[in-house]
Write a protein that holds these residues in place. Structure first.
Motif, short mmCIF file in Angstrom:
data_model
loop_
_atom_site.label_atom_id
_atom_site.label_comp_id
_atom_site.label_asym_id
_atom_site.label_seq_id
_atom_site.Cartn_x
_atom_site.Cartn_y
_atom_site.Cartn_z
N ARG A 1 -15.31 1.45 3.70
CA ARG A 1 -14.51 2.50 3.32
C ARG A 1 -14.72 2.82 1.71
NH1 ARG A 1 -8.74 3.33 2.09
NH2 ARG A 1 -7.92 5.21 3.32
N THR B 1 -1.39 9.30 2.28
CA THR B 1 -2.80 9.47 1.70
C THR B 1 -2.64 10.04 0.33
OG1 THR B 1 -3.18 11.49 2.76
CG2 THR B 1 -4.08 9.37 4.03
N PRO B 2 -3.76 9.44 -0.71
CA PRO B 2 -4.63 8.37 -0.40
C PRO B 2 -3.97 7.08 -0.33
CG PRO B 2 -4.57 9.17 -2.56
CD PRO B 2 -3.82 10.21 -1.88
N ASN B 3 -4.87 6.16 0.49
CA ASN B 3 -4.17 4.74 0.21
C ASN B 3 -5.36 3.86 0.11
OD1 ASN B 3 -5.15 4.10 3.19
ND2 ASN B 3 -3.65 5.78 3.83
N HIS C 1 -2.08 0.89 8.38
CA HIS C 1 -1.17 2.20 8.84
C HIS C 1 -1.52 2.43 10.46
CE1 HIS C 1 -2.01 2.65 4.75
NE2 HIS C 1 -0.94 3.38 4.52
N ASP D 1 0.75 -1.11 -0.20
CA ASP D 1 0.07 0.20 -0.05
C ASP D 1 0.88 1.16 -0.04
OD1 ASP D 1 -2.29 1.53 0.02
OD2 ASP D 1 -2.83 1.04 2.03
N GLY E 1 -6.34 1.89 4.51
CA GLY E 1 -6.75 2.56 5.67
C GLY E 1 -6.06 2.15 7.01
N GLN F 1 -15.97 6.70 0.34
CA GLN F 1 -15.32 7.61 -0.41
C GLN F 1 -15.90 7.53 -1.88
OE1 GLN F 1 -11.69 5.17 -0.57
NE2 GLN F 1 -10.66 6.59 1.27
#
Length: 358
Positions: free
Chosen positions: A310, A168-170, A177, A164, A173, A314
């Motif tokens: 998520r 951000t963005p990733n 992290h 990943d 989530g 988004q």
């Protein structure tokens, strides 16, 4: 010439977890990159994951590891209980694979290890890498303890590779992290075996299944029955890796038991909408291909539920629970932007530096 010859003979054991097909498929670009960088990969896994990688790389040595015996409950509320009941078998499998790995290092001249979520595939004699997108392991009210146990197991490895972006963005989530100093972490960007290609659309919908039983079969039966009433063309991939590929036509539905990478890449590019589980590897693949997607998380799997929710928040891809899905849900796709690739290029030569030390 001596420099190249030395590294060509370095054999790296690549061992993905057999939990669905995602861990195996995201190891495909790792294996290909190892070959390009003059290493010799050696494959180790079990079940469908091992069968898939043997089909993808028939020329590589491969070995069977003990199964983790991962199965889901039919009732999603019994998911954690089912895993707890199987914990003794899991611990025995981890103990057994440690012994096998030690033997492979001695008999197969292994110089390094890449373990994708196989907790017993490490040894102090060689550099060892653990691949995971879950620094935090979501399990509801027990997330703190499942995360603590996972991090403790990861401490046996020299590095952790998180597929990943660091900032951000990733894609992962809070899964991928968190602040931890228990193991050196490298964010290697999303990895995928696929390449985006401009193809004419052949299928209105592709259904792409995988994951542990019995939930894979339950979703297969539900979607096959529903799409018999669908007017457009449907490509249906069951995600069952068998000795031979099988294809059948059921009215408007073209059904395969499985596809190897080249055919699957073409078929994904030729499909307008992808319906699948919200497994992390699938999300990485569909992001690379910039596809419209609809996700149905595996019931009771907190990670997939979190990722699907998520992406929905988004505005990238809709989802719904398995028991609530019907064809009318697909009408919501038009309101979402679709998944998008951020164009990250991974420097494999630098990444594999751990294995080039003597």
């Amino acid at each position: 010439l001596i420099f190249v010859f030395t590294y060509m003979n370095k054999r790296i054991l690549v061992a993905p977890l057999n939990w669905g097909l995602g861990h195996a498929t995201r190891c495909i670009p790792i294996i290909e990159a190892l070959i390009q960088q003059q290493f010799t990969p050696v494959i180790a896994s079990d079940g469908y994951a091992l069968e898939l990688l043997r089909k993808e790389f028939p020329g590589l040595d491969s070995f069977e590891l003990p199964s983790y015996h991962i199965r889901y409950a039919k009732n999603k509320h019994l998911f954690k209980l089912k895993l707890l009941q199987r914990a003794p078998k899991l611990l025995n499998a981890i103990k057994a694979e440690k012994k096998i790995v030690k033997q492979l290092i001695e008999t197969e001249n292994i110089h390094g290890i890449v373990s994708d979520n196989r907790l017993g595939v490490y040894n102090k004699l060689v550099p060892c890498v653990f691949i995971t997108h879950q620094l935090q392991v979501l399990s509801g009210t027990t997330t703190w303890i499942s995360t603590k146990l996972h991090l403790k197991a990861m401490k046996q490895f020299n590095e952790c590779w998180v597929p990943d972006y660091h900032g951000t963005p990733n894609l992962s989530g809070k899964l991928g992290h968190m602040d931890t100093n228990q193991i050196p972490i490298k964010y290697i960007g999303p990895i995928s075996r696929f390449v985006k290609k401009e193809c004419p659309i052949e299928y209105e919908v592709m259904v792409l299944l995988s994951g542990p039983e019995p939930q894979r079969t339950l979703l297969e039966k539900k979607l096959l029955n529903m799409f018999k009433l669908f007017s457009g063309s449907v490509l249906f991939i069951k995600g069952i890796v068998e000795k031979h590929q099988k294809k059948e036509q059921i009215n408007n539905i073209t059904v395969y038991n499985f596809m190897t990478s080249d055919l699957l890449e073409t078929s994904l590019n030729q499909s307008k909408l992808i319906i699948s589980r919200s497994g992390y590897t699938t999300i990485m693949d569909l992001t690379k291909l910039r596809k419209q997607a609809f996700f149905i998380p595996t019931p009771g799997q907190f990670e997939q539920e979190y990722l699907a929710e998520r992406l929905d928040r988004q505005g990238l891809a809709p989802y719904c629970n398995q028991e609530d899905f019907d064809l009318k849900e697909l009408e919501r796709v038009i309101d979402y932007k679709g998944l998008n690739d951020f164009g990250y290029e991974l420097n494999y030569k630098k990444l594999f530096g751990l294995f080039k030390t003597e």
